[in-house]
Design an enzyme around this catalytic site. Sequence first.
Site, short mmCIF file in Angstrom:
data_model
loop_
_atom_site.label_atom_id
_atom_site.label_comp_id
_atom_site.label_asym_id
_atom_site.label_seq_id
_atom_site.Cartn_x
_atom_site.Cartn_y
_atom_site.Cartn_z
N ASP A 1 13.12 26.86 48.11
CA ASP A 1 12.44 26.91 46.80
C ASP A 1 11.92 28.33 46.59
OD1 ASP A 1 10.25 26.84 44.85
OD2 ASP A 1 10.63 24.69 44.84
N ARG B 1 11.01 21.58 37.31
CA ARG B 1 11.90 20.45 37.58
C ARG B 1 11.10 19.28 38.13
NH1 ARG B 1 17.32 21.72 40.84
NH2 ARG B 1 15.89 21.50 42.59
N ASP C 1 8.13 28.72 45.81
CA ASP C 1 7.30 28.46 46.99
C ASP C 1 7.35 29.62 47.96
OD1 ASP C 1 6.39 26.02 46.12
OD2 ASP C 1 7.82 24.84 47.30
N THR D 1 14.07 13.68 39.74
CA THR D 1 15.30 13.70 38.93
C THR D 1 15.94 15.09 38.85
OG1 THR D 1 14.06 14.24 36.93
CG2 THR D 1 14.35 11.89 37.44
C1 PRP Z 1 13.30 26.35 40.10
C2 PRP Z 1 13.93 27.68 39.78
C3 PRP Z 1 14.62 27.41 38.48
C4 PRP Z 1 15.03 25.97 38.61
C5 PRP Z 1 16.51 25.92 38.86
O1 PRP Z 1 12.13 26.18 39.41
O2 PRP Z 1 13.02 28.73 39.72
O3 PRP Z 1 13.78 27.59 37.36
O4 PRP Z 1 14.31 25.43 39.71
O5 PRP Z 1 16.96 24.62 38.93
P1 PRP Z 1 17.96 23.99 37.87
O6 PRP Z 1 19.07 24.98 37.67
O7 PRP Z 1 18.45 22.73 38.55
O8 PRP Z 1 17.21 23.69 36.62
P2 PRP Z 1 11.09 24.98 39.67
O9 PRP Z 1 11.34 23.87 38.70
O10 PRP Z 1 11.12 24.61 41.12
O11 PRP Z 1 9.72 25.61 39.27
P3 PRP Z 1 8.90 26.82 39.95
O12 PRP Z 1 9.64 28.08 39.64
O13 PRP Z 1 7.60 26.72 39.24
O14 PRP Z 1 8.79 26.57 41.42
N1 URA Z 2 15.12 25.84 42.66
C1 URA Z 2 14.92 26.59 43.77
O1 URA Z 2 13.92 27.31 43.87
N2 URA Z 2 15.82 26.50 44.76
C2 URA Z 2 16.91 25.72 44.68
O2 URA Z 2 17.72 25.70 45.63
C3 URA Z 2 17.10 24.96 43.52
C4 URA Z 2 16.20 25.03 42.53
#
Ligand code: PRP
Ligand code: URA
Length: 206
Positions: free
Chosen positions: A197, A102, A200, A106
Amino acid sequence: MSLRCLDHPLAAHLVAVLRRAETPPERFRAVASDLSRMLALEATRYLRTRTVEIQGPLETTTGEVLDEPIAAVPILRAGLGLLEPIAHMFPDVTVGYIGLERDERTAIARSYYCKLPNLQGRFTLVIDPMLATGGSASQAISFVKGAGAERVCLLCVVAAPQGVRRLESDHPDVEIVTAAVDRDLDGRKYILPGLGDFGDRLYGTV
Ligand code: PRP
Ligand code: URA
């Protein structure tokens, strides 16, 4: 679309541990793994089986064996934290990977990697612990359908109502199995109360 939320005191307990801000990555990973097992059991509840004859130590009997190939497709990064127990429980699983991230401003997900096997005829588990806006899951499900998947289940740990509605509209044929349905999203599109997150917290990159 069907939405199934785990209804088990152990699942509720594990979600509470994940939510706690002071849970360190090592424990977070272990608990995520335990929860993944429970989610996978629920998600595969209706897998097809076939009856076979079994020669036991005392007599011949019959048993049910799995008769439906499955695929697991974790969304990087966070989905990786739920993959290992599923691969362990279903050793014949075929695994594909989708990288989505993400945009911090945005909250729109950008695809940076996609390696999928032919998913035709396979019950496909898309694995992403957080369903927030639903943008990532919706894209991922479009990718797996493009690779031939017809029966798709999204496995997540926490789902926001906005994400559930997005999938209802984009992919009404898909099932969701989650451990919790939360209240809302904040201004940065993080789930409330959520757990922060997931990626993280899993990898200690907070
Ligand atoms: C997080 C999570 C999902 C997404 C959900 O990933 O693991 O994939 O956000 O959000 P959405 O429903 O609004 O799309 P992130 O983009 O933070 O990547 P990461 O797993 O690499 O930390
Ligand atoms: N991705 C995450 O890891 N946590 C949230 O709350 C939303 C998106």
